[in-house]
Design a protein around this motif. Structure first.
Motif, mmCIF file in Angstrom:
data_model
loop_
_atom_site.group_PDB
_atom_site.id
_atom_site.type_symbol
_atom_site.label_atom_id
_atom_site.label_comp_id
_atom_site.label_asym_id
_atom_site.label_seq_id
_atom_site.Cartn_x
_atom_site.Cartn_y
_atom_site.Cartn_z
ATOM 1 N N LYS A 1 -18.840 12.413 12.243
ATOM 2 C CA LYS A 1 -18.240 11.087 12.339
ATOM 3 C C LYS A 1 -18.427 10.296 11.048
ATOM 4 N N LYS A 2 -19.635 10.449 10.453
ATOM 5 C CA LYS A 2 -19.922 9.743 9.209
ATOM 6 C C LYS A 2 -18.979 10.195 8.099
ATOM 7 N N SER A 3 -18.710 11.520 8.045
ATOM 8 C CA SER A 3 -17.812 12.061 7.024
ATOM 9 C C SER A 3 -16.404 11.532 7.200
ATOM 10 N N ILE A 4 -15.954 11.449 8.479
ATOM 11 C CA ILE A 4 -14.614 10.951 8.759
ATOM 12 C C ILE A 4 -14.496 9.482 8.368
ATOM 13 N N CYS A 5 -15.511 8.705 8.708
ATOM 14 C CA CYS A 5 -15.516 7.274 8.351
ATOM 15 C C CYS A 5 -15.478 7.075 6.840
ATOM 16 N N THR A 6 -16.269 7.901 6.123
ATOM 17 C CA THR A 6 -16.303 7.812 4.662
ATOM 18 C C THR A 6 -14.936 8.119 4.076
ATOM 19 N N ALA A 7 -14.290 9.166 4.639
ATOM 20 C CA ALA A 7 -12.965 9.547 4.157
ATOM 21 C C ALA A 7 -11.949 8.443 4.408
ATOM 22 N N LEU A 8 -12.020 7.828 5.603
ATOM 23 C CA LEU A 8 -11.103 6.735 5.934
ATOM 24 C C LEU A 8 -11.300 5.540 5.007
ATOM 25 N N MET A 9 -12.560 5.211 4.713
ATOM 26 C CA MET A 9 -12.847 4.099 3.811
ATOM 27 C C MET A 9 -12.288 4.374 2.423
ATOM 28 N N SER A 10 -12.401 5.631 1.980
ATOM 29 C CA SER A 10 -11.880 6.006 0.657
ATOM 30 C C SER A 10 -10.373 5.839 0.617
ATOM 31 N N ILE A 11 -9.703 6.265 1.712
ATOM 32 C CA ILE A 11 -8.249 6.140 1.779
ATOM 33 C C ILE A 11 -7.826 4.684 1.776
ATOM 34 N N LEU A 12 -8.533 3.862 2.573
ATOM 35 C CA LEU A 12 -8.215 2.433 2.644
ATOM 36 C C LEU A 12 -8.429 1.749 1.299
ATOM 37 N N THR A 13 -9.520 2.112 0.613
ATOM 38 C CA THR A 13 -9.805 1.545 -0.707
ATOM 39 C C THR A 13 -8.714 1.906 -1.694
ATOM 40 N N PHE A 14 -8.291 3.188 -1.641
ATOM 41 C CA PHE A 14 -7.233 3.647 -2.547
ATOM 42 C C PHE A 14 -5.947 2.886 -2.282
ATOM 43 N N CYS A 15 -5.618 2.733 -0.983
ATOM 44 C CA CYS A 15 -4.387 2.041 -0.615
ATOM 45 C C CYS A 15 -4.391 0.596 -1.085
ATOM 46 N N ALA A 16 -5.585 -0.020 -1.017
ATOM 47 C CA ALA A 16 -5.701 -1.428 -1.420
ATOM 48 C C ALA A 16 -5.355 -1.618 -2.889
ATOM 49 N N TYR A 17 -5.661 -0.596 -3.701
ATOM 50 C CA TYR A 17 -5.413 -0.704 -5.130
ATOM 51 C C TYR A 17 -4.140 0.022 -5.557
ATOM 52 N N ALA A 18 -3.436 0.648 -4.606
ATOM 53 C CA ALA A 18 -2.230 1.386 -4.932
ATOM 54 C C ALA A 18 -0.985 0.539 -4.726
ATOM 55 N N GLN A 19 -1.152 -0.780 -4.525
ATOM 56 C CA GLN A 19 -0.015 -1.660 -4.336
ATOM 57 C C GLN A 19 0.842 -1.721 -5.599
ATOM 58 N N GLU A 20 2.131 -1.778 -5.390
ATOM 59 C CA GLU A 20 3.035 -1.943 -6.517
ATOM 60 C C GLU A 20 3.118 -3.420 -6.871
ATOM 61 N N ILE A 21 2.788 -3.745 -8.103
ATOM 62 C CA ILE A 21 2.779 -5.128 -8.550
ATOM 63 C C ILE A 21 3.986 -5.372 -9.448
ATOM 64 N N LYS A 22 4.750 -6.412 -9.116
ATOM 65 C CA LYS A 22 5.882 -6.795 -9.947
ATOM 66 C C LYS A 22 5.774 -8.278 -10.287
ATOM 67 N N VAL A 23 5.936 -8.577 -11.568
ATOM 68 C CA VAL A 23 5.945 -9.969 -12.023
ATOM 69 C C VAL A 23 7.230 -10.173 -12.804
ATOM 70 N N LYS A 24 8.136 -10.942 -12.234
ATOM 71 C CA LYS A 24 9.437 -11.136 -12.872
ATOM 72 C C LYS A 24 10.011 -12.486 -12.466
ATOM 73 N N ASN A 25 10.565 -13.188 -13.451
ATOM 74 C CA ASN A 25 11.177 -14.498 -13.197
ATOM 75 C C ASN A 25 10.226 -15.432 -12.439
ATOM 76 N N GLU A 26 8.965 -15.417 -12.849
ATOM 77 C CA GLU A 26 7.902 -16.280 -12.295
ATOM 78 C C GLU A 26 7.471 -15.880 -10.893
ATOM 79 N N GLU A 27 8.053 -14.809 -10.337
ATOM 80 C CA GLU A 27 7.691 -14.361 -8.997
ATOM 81 C C GLU A 27 6.685 -13.215 -9.065
ATOM 82 N N VAL A 28 5.676 -13.274 -8.198
ATOM 83 C CA VAL A 28 4.688 -12.204 -8.093
ATOM 84 C C VAL A 28 4.923 -11.490 -6.767
ATOM 85 N N LYS A 29 5.189 -10.199 -6.845
ATOM 86 C CA LYS A 29 5.459 -9.427 -5.636
ATOM 87 C C LYS A 29 4.484 -8.256 -5.530
ATOM 88 N N LEU A 30 3.985 -8.046 -4.323
ATOM 89 C CA LEU A 30 3.166 -6.884 -4.007
ATOM 90 C C LEU A 30 3.939 -6.049 -2.994
#
Length: 268
Positions: A2-31
């Protein structure tokens, strides 16, 4: 399990949090194509606001000319107080996006929009001293360069290292440096030997393991007594290779001498 599964899920969630596509155009910030904030103004002064523009924070971009290192000064439009922020990474070609990436990294901005409370707590919190740290590091680097220059290091095309460290009238041979591994991407490993052919230090370009050391080494020099120094490769301006003009090799030797490794008969 269970601990291994939780660790893997946390890693995936962390990756997803930083894998957002960021766009800055015409003064608009989009994620991920979702409008979350606005950024206005011209460098070095930007204003970041929420969607109803009821909350605004000012960001002044700063840099130290001698080192090129950068940071931001956030200023609360409500209180006038300030605090310094470092960048997660900085792209001089897209400075607005660099600001937004820093905001996301600090928890000031997310898919839910601007977090005024987090920003105001940061600004009104303990001074970060980012600029002082950058300036101190720059001054230390300048002093280090001056110390190394006094050794008058040179390397011939055979890899023989010469220095005036011995205070002789002419620079004397104190050891050798050899290229130990190369790939299509360039030199990946150097080895430094004293005059008795004892291995004194090894530098790794790519992430590598070193016998007797339990961590991976990347752009790092490790000595025979397991001291580790960060040294970035320097191939700028290199058109045709020769050991005598190898800036990375000179940096490696300079780091050793400045750290108290005299080579010569080091291991004795």
């Amino acid at each position: 399990m269970k601990k291994s599964i939780c660790t893997a899920l946390m890693s995936i969630l962390t990756f997803c949090a930083y894998a957002q596509e960021i766009k800055v155009k015409n003064e608009e910030v989009k994620l991920d194509e979702k409008l979350v904030a606005y950024i206005t103004g011209k460098k070095p002064n930007f204003q970041i606001s929420n969607l109803d523009k009821q909350y605004v924070v000012n960001a002044e971009l700063k840099f130290l000319e001698s080192s090129g290192k950068r940071w931001m000064v956030l200023k609360s439009a409500a209180t006038g107080k300030t605090n310094e922020v470092d960048y997660k990474k900085f792209n001089p070609l897209n400075q607005q996006k660099s600001v937004i990436e820093a905001f996301i990294d600090k928890g000031f901005l997310s898919a839910e929009g601007i977090n005024p409370e987090a920003i105001e707590n940061y600004i009104n919190g303990e001074a970060t001293g980012v600029s002082a740290k950058i300036k101190n590091e720059a001054n230390a680097a300048i002093e280090k360069t001056k110390r190394i220059e006094k050794y008058k290091i040179s390397i011939d095309n055979a890899g023989n290292i010469y220095s005036a460290i011995t205070k002789q009238p002419l620079p004397t041979n104190i050891g050798t440096i050899k290229i130990a591994a190369t790939t299509g991407m360039g030199i990946q490993k150097y080895e430094v030997f004293d005059l008795d052919n004892n291995l004194i230090a090894t530098w790794y370009n790519m992430s590598s393991k070193h016998a007797g050391y339990d961590k991976f080494l990347y752009e790092e020099l490790i000595t025979f007594d397991n001291k580790v120094f960060k040294i970035k490769p320097d191939t700028f301006g290199t058109l045709q290779y020769s050991m005598s003009t190898d800036k990375t090799a000179l940096s490696i030797v300079g780091e050793l001498l400045d750290s108290g490794y005299t080579l010569q008969h080091q291991r004795k």
